[in-house]
Design a protein around this motif. Structure first.
Motif, PDB file in Angstrom:
ATOM      1  N   GLN A 129      -0.686   7.512  -0.221  1.00  0.00           N
ATOM      2  CA  GLN A 129      -1.620   8.172  -0.986  1.00  0.00           C
ATOM      3  C   GLN A 129      -3.045   7.088  -0.885  1.00  0.00           C
ATOM      4  O   GLN A 129      -3.754   7.443  -0.453  1.00  0.00           O
ATOM      5  CB  GLN A 129      -1.351   8.353  -2.330  1.00  0.00           C
ATOM      6  CG  GLN A 129      -2.518   8.845  -3.144  1.00  0.00           C
ATOM      7  CD  GLN A 129      -3.062  10.431  -2.736  1.00  0.00           C
ATOM      8  OE1 GLN A 129      -1.960  10.967  -1.993  1.00  0.00           O
ATOM      9  NE2 GLN A 129      -4.279  10.678  -2.569  1.00  0.00           N
ATOM     10  N   GLU A 130      -2.769   5.764  -0.789  1.00  0.00           N
ATOM     11  CA  GLU A 130      -3.713   4.710  -0.976  1.00  0.00           C
ATOM     12  C   GLU A 130      -4.360   4.915   0.715  1.00  0.00           C
ATOM     13  O   GLU A 130      -5.533   4.851   0.664  1.00  0.00           O
ATOM     14  CB  GLU A 130      -3.343   3.438  -1.165  1.00  0.00           C
ATOM     15  CG  GLU A 130      -3.162   3.217  -2.490  1.00  0.00           C
ATOM     16  CD  GLU A 130      -2.995   1.594  -2.988  1.00  0.00           C
ATOM     17  OE1 GLU A 130      -3.630   0.905  -2.838  1.00  0.00           O
ATOM     18  OE2 GLU A 130      -1.521   1.301  -2.782  1.00  0.00           O
ATOM     19  N   ARG A 163       0.858  -1.297  -0.108  1.00  0.00           N
ATOM     20  CA  ARG A 163       0.043  -0.028   0.016  1.00  0.00           C
ATOM     21  C   ARG A 163       0.943   1.018  -0.034  1.00  0.00           C
ATOM     22  O   ARG A 163       1.877   1.249   0.764  1.00  0.00           O
ATOM     23  CB  ARG A 163      -0.836   0.057   1.216  1.00  0.00           C
ATOM     24  CG  ARG A 163      -1.853  -1.215   1.476  1.00  0.00           C
ATOM     25  CD  ARG A 163      -2.878  -0.958   0.594  1.00  0.00           C
ATOM     26  NE  ARG A 163      -4.283  -1.701   1.060  1.00  0.00           N
ATOM     27  CZ  ARG A 163      -5.502  -1.593   0.596  1.00  0.00           C
ATOM     28  NH1 ARG A 163      -5.756  -0.762  -0.133  1.00  0.00           N
ATOM     29  NH2 ARG A 163      -6.311  -2.411   0.968  1.00  0.00           N
ATOM     30  N   HIS A 185      -4.175   7.294   2.758  1.00  0.00           N
ATOM     31  CA  HIS A 185      -4.735   8.443   2.921  1.00  0.00           C
ATOM     32  C   HIS A 185      -6.357   8.517   2.481  1.00  0.00           C
ATOM     33  O   HIS A 185      -7.003   8.715   3.011  1.00  0.00           O
ATOM     34  CB  HIS A 185      -3.980   9.600   2.466  1.00  0.00           C
ATOM     35  CG  HIS A 185      -4.749  10.778   2.045  1.00  0.00           C
ATOM     36  ND1 HIS A 185      -5.104  11.730   3.155  1.00  0.00           N
ATOM     37  CD2 HIS A 185      -5.086  11.405   0.900  1.00  0.00           C
ATOM     38  CE1 HIS A 185      -5.782  12.653   2.688  1.00  0.00           C
ATOM     39  NE2 HIS A 185      -5.736  12.616   1.345  1.00  0.00           N
ATOM     40  N   GLU A 186      -6.317   8.132   1.179  1.00  0.00           N
ATOM     41  CA  GLU A 186      -7.583   8.058   0.650  1.00  0.00           C
ATOM     42  C   GLU A 186      -8.455   6.999   1.309  1.00  0.00           C
ATOM     43  O   GLU A 186      -9.894   7.290   1.380  1.00  0.00           O
ATOM     44  CB  GLU A 186      -7.467   7.620  -0.779  1.00  0.00           C
ATOM     45  CG  GLU A 186      -6.731   8.647  -1.711  1.00  0.00           C
ATOM     46  CD  GLU A 186      -6.540   8.084  -2.954  1.00  0.00           C
ATOM     47  OE1 GLU A 186      -6.735   6.805  -3.434  1.00  0.00           O
ATOM     48  OE2 GLU A 186      -6.041   9.043  -3.871  1.00  0.00           O
ATOM     49  N   ALA A 187      -7.929   5.871   1.814  1.00  0.00           N
ATOM     50  CA  ALA A 187      -8.964   4.849   2.654  1.00  0.00           C
ATOM     51  C   ALA A 187      -9.156   5.322   3.908  1.00  0.00           C
ATOM     52  O   ALA A 187     -10.493   5.083   4.472  1.00  0.00           O
ATOM     53  CB  ALA A 187      -8.176   3.615   2.831  1.00  0.00           C
ATOM     54  N   THR A 188      -8.518   6.233   4.606  1.00  0.00           N
ATOM     55  CA  THR A 188      -8.523   6.451   5.853  1.00  0.00           C
ATOM     56  C   THR A 188      -8.929   8.057   6.286  1.00  0.00           C
ATOM     57  O   THR A 188      -9.841   8.184   7.130  1.00  0.00           O
ATOM     58  CB  THR A 188      -7.469   6.360   6.766  1.00  0.00           C
ATOM     59  OG1 THR A 188      -6.531   7.027   6.441  1.00  0.00           O
ATOM     60  CG2 THR A 188      -7.123   4.946   6.892  1.00  0.00           C
ATOM     61  N   GLY A 189      -8.657   9.008   5.177  1.00  0.00           N
ATOM     62  CA  GLY A 189      -9.043  10.323   5.596  1.00  0.00           C
ATOM     63  C   GLY A 189      -7.822  10.816   6.768  1.00  0.00           C
ATOM     64  O   GLY A 189      -7.948  12.122   6.843  1.00  0.00           O
ATOM     65  N   HIS A 245      -4.148  12.282   7.515  1.00  0.00           N
ATOM     66  CA  HIS A 245      -3.202  13.300   6.917  1.00  0.00           C
ATOM     67  C   HIS A 245      -2.087  12.447   6.558  1.00  0.00           C
ATOM     68  O   HIS A 245      -1.844  11.397   7.539  1.00  0.00           O
ATOM     69  CB  HIS A 245      -2.734  14.404   7.928  1.00  0.00           C
ATOM     70  CG  HIS A 245      -1.979  15.524   7.064  1.00  0.00           C
ATOM     71  ND1 HIS A 245      -0.663  15.451   6.816  1.00  0.00           N
ATOM     72  CD2 HIS A 245      -2.218  16.864   6.472  1.00  0.00           C
ATOM     73  CE1 HIS A 245      -0.441  16.117   6.304  1.00  0.00           C
ATOM     74  NE2 HIS A 245      -1.202  17.182   5.969  1.00  0.00           N
TER      75      HIS A 245
END
Length: 207
Positions: free
Chosen positions: A32-33, A29, A35-39, A41
Motif C-alpha cells: 500500500q505504501e 515498506r 502504491h501510494e508513493a508511485t501510483g 497498480h
C-alpha cells in the motif's frame, strides 16, 4: 538504451527503480505504501518486487502484529548486512568468487593488490554490473569503477539522480554482502551524460 546497449537487471525499468529507491530509503515498506508513493497498480508492484526478490535485491518479511488481523508482507532493500541479507545475493557472491578463482588460476595477475577479501568483493561487483548492462573497468589503484558509456544516458535527465542513487545503493549492497574493506563511496560528477565513474572507498582499518 544508449549506444546500442540496453540496460538489464534491476534497473531496466524506471518503475522498478522507483520501488528500489523507496525500499532503500526506508525498510519494511508495504504494498500500500509503495502504491501510494508511485501510483503503480498493486499487482504491478508485486510483479516488480518478485523480480527484485529473485534477483537478490529485495527481501520480504512478515509483519509482527500485536493485534488481530492478517499480518502484512513488508519489503526492504537487501543491503548485505546481517539483518538484511538475501540468500540469492549470498549465492551470487559465492559463485562470483568461484569463477574469479578459476580465472586467477589461469591468470594470476588478475588478483587485486588490495588483498583476497577485496578481490572477492570486486568479483561480485563486476558480475553485478555486467548483469545490469554495464561494461565496468575497475582501477583498484585509483579505487574507481568506470561505467562509461552509461546505458541510461539516453533516458530522461530528471530520472538520472534517482537512477544513480539506486545503483550506488545496489553496488554498496553487493560489496557489503561479499564482505571486505571496500565500499561504494559516490558517483563522480561528469561533464558528459554518457560518462559515469563510481569512486570506491577503502575502510580506514585496511588502508
Amino acid at each position: 538504451m544508449a549506444n546500442g546497449r540496453p540496460a538489464y537487471g534491476p534497473i531496466s525499468s524506471y518503475s522498478r527503480v522507483q520501488i528500489l529507491h523507496l525500499v532503500q530509503s526506508r525498510a519494511e515498506r508495504s504494498i500500500q505504501e509503495l502504491h501510494e508513493a508511485t501510483g503503480l497498480h498493486a499487482n504491478t508492484i508485486r510483479e516488480h518486487l518478485q523480480r527484485l526478490i529473485e534477483g537478490g535485491y529485495v527481501i520480504a518479511t512478515t509483519e509482527h502484529r500485536t493485534t488481530r488481523g492478517r499480518p502484512r508482507t513488508l519489503y526492504s532493500a537487501a543491503t548485505g548486512d546481517p539483518d538484511a541479507s538475501s540468500p540469492v545475493a549470498r549465492e551470487k557472491v559465492s559463485a562470483a568468487a568461484r569463477r574469479g578463482d578459476m580465472l586467477r588460476r589461469l591468470l594470476p595477475t588478475a588478483a587485486s593488490d588490495l588483498g583476497q577479501d577485496a578481490t572477492y568483493q570486486l568479483d561480485a561487483l563486476v558480475e553485478h554490473l555486467e548483469e545490469s548492462g554495464f561494461e565496468p573497468v575497475v582501477d583498484d589503484a585509483a579505487l574507481t569503477v568506470d561505467l562509461t558509456p552509461c546505458p541510461h544516458a539516453a533516458g530522461r535527465p530528471e530520472h538520472r539522480p534517482v537512477l544513480c542513487a539506486v545503483h550506488l545503493g545496489l553496488m554498496q549492497g553487493v560489496l557489503t554482502e561479499a564482505g571486505g574493506p571496500l565500499a561504494a563511496d559516490c558517483v563522480l560528477a561528469a561533464e558528459r551524460p554518457e560518462a559515469c565513474t563510481v569512486r570506491l572507498r577503502l575502510a580506514e582499518s585496511a588502508a
